[in-house]
Scaffold this active site. Structure first.
Site, PDB file in Angstrom:
ATOM      1  CG  ASN A 125      -5.216  13.299   4.652  1.00 47.30           C
ATOM      2  OD1 ASN A 125      -4.427  13.600   5.535  1.00 47.30           O
ATOM      3  ND2 ASN A 125      -6.345  13.954   4.466  1.00 47.30           N
ATOM      4  CB  CYS A 152      -9.189   7.202   6.108  1.00 47.25           C
ATOM      5  SG  CYS A 152      -7.745   8.232   6.510  1.00 47.25           S
ATOM      6  CD  GLU A 179     -11.606   8.106  -1.285  1.00 45.15           C
ATOM      7  OE1 GLU A 179     -11.056   9.067  -0.716  1.00 45.15           O
ATOM      8  OE2 GLU A 179     -11.486   6.934  -0.880  1.00 45.15           O
ATOM      9  CG  HIS A 220      -8.355   8.254   1.119  1.00 47.56           C
ATOM     10  ND1 HIS A 220      -9.585   8.750   1.493  1.00 47.56           N
ATOM     11  CD2 HIS A 220      -7.503   8.564   2.114  1.00 47.56           C
ATOM     12  CE1 HIS A 220      -9.473   9.345   2.670  1.00 47.56           C
ATOM     13  NE2 HIS A 220      -8.217   9.241   3.076  1.00 47.56           N
TER      14      HIS A 220
END
Length: 368
Positions: free
Chosen positions: A297, A255, A342, A340
């Site tokens: 995000n 990110c 994760e 992301h």
């Protein structure tokens, strides 16, 4: 208590308040995830923002101690269609509103969130003021016009001192670590650390402005650059650190870390109209031709044409708008992704990237 959200273009949305009673000037964004509101409000990447949730009912499973992404949430506000204050979940320890009061997060419910989301999509992410209904609208608009958002979000959410997050137990089986990495904390989600543990890493977490020399002195097998809030160009210290690490150890970024790595190589970034936030963004992995559903995000992206002559090549592309979702430099054992892997919340399609980092660490040792 009645509250209203006043947007910088003059639009006003009125609803009921929950959480903190504080008035908040925010950047207003939206998230299309159907679950994971706890992970969302505790993600440091939302610092100084208010999140509009497009899924209608929020709060129905409460707040669970194990699911935080940071121990001190820094999001400013949450806007929902319907807030549930009577959660049903055996793991629940608090209601969402109780935690929002604790961490001074202002909430508004009863808003037509579909209409508000479409407004943001048309206008773009915007400045907004969450206030009591009695607050003068013209005064609020004047204050919004003169408000200059802060640019120090990363320094506020990053760890203030180094600490070691060691591999110890996964379930009942003790897993010895065979890789030691340094993670540069720009606002890192806890689930990234959990994933590193699950993949057999010991992790030394360092502040966002730690120098390359300090990191290399720790003799890491690899370096990770985390997610975080704000404009990547504000992270000059981290960019310079990455410049000093290139070619000296494998590097992996997620990110904001992806954007920082790209800037360190000489690429450029820009702000998206309304960003990518949700758990169902389709990304093409160019190596395999396969699509991955990803959790995202972010407000910024790498300029596609700016990769030329940098040594980086695009590895992943967003199917919805053709933005770059991943880059790599094979020669330097450096790669990063905009989304992301994760998750938390989100799909697990991209968890393999932690294994790619492990493979890079192994290959780097062999050639060096």
């Amino acid at each position: 208590m009645k509250k209203k959200i006043i947007l910088e273009d003059g639009a006003v949305f009125t609803g009921n308040g929950f959480g903190s009673d504080s008035n908040k000037m925010v950047e207003l964004v939206f998230n299309t995830s159907m679950v994971g509101y706890q992970e969302i409000i505790s993600d440091p990447s939302y610092t100084d923002q208010a999140v509009v949730m497009t899924y209608p009912t929020i709060g129905n499973y409460g707040i669970c101690d194990e699911d935080y992404e940071t121990l001190r949430p820094s999001v400013s506000g949450l806007v929902v269609r319907e807030y549930c204050d009577e959660p049903s979940n055996f793991r629940c320890k608090n209601t969402l509103s109780e935690i929002m009061i604790k961490y001074d997060i202002s909430g508004v419910e009863g808003i037509d969130t579909r209409m508000l989301t479409r407004h943001i999509r048309d206008y773009g992410s915007c400045k907004a003021y969450i206030v009591d209904e009695s607050y003068d609208t013209e005064k609020a608009l004047s204050e919004l016009k003169s408000w200059v958002p802060k640019t120090d979000q990363v320094s506020r959410v990053s760890t203030k001192q180094s600490f070691v997050y060691k591999t110890d137990e996964i379930g009942k089986e003790t897993v010895p670590a065979d890789k030691n990495i340094v993670a540069i904390d720009c606002g890192m989600k806890l689930n990234i650390l959990r994933e590193f543990v699950n993949h057999g890493y010991n992790v030394t977490v360092v502040p966002w402005n730690t120098s390359a020399e300090e990191i290399l002195a720790k003799k890491p097998d690899g370096v990770f650059v985390s997610n975080g809030p704000g404009n990547p160009e504000d992270c000059r210290e981290t960019i310079n650190t990455i410049k000093g690490l290139i070619g000296k150890c494998p590097i992996f970024g997620i990110c904001l870390g992806h954007q920082i790595i790209s800037l360190a190589y000489g690429a450029k970034t820009y702000k998206l109209k309304f960003g990518h936030r949700g758990g169902n963004h389709p990304v093409l992995y160019k190596k395999t031709g396969k699509l991955e559903m990803t959790s995202q995000n972010h407000s910024y992206a790498v300029v596609n044409d700016s990769l030329e002559s940098t040594g980086l090549c695009a590895t992943h592309m967003n199917i919805l708008d053709n933005t770059i979702e991943g880059v790599e430099c094979k020669k330097d054992f450096v790669f990063s992704v905009q989304y992301h892997p994760e998750s938390a919340p989100g799909p697990k399609d991209s968890a393999y990237l932690f294994d790619v980092f492990s493979e890079n660490i192994k290959s780097f040792k062999e050639v060096k």
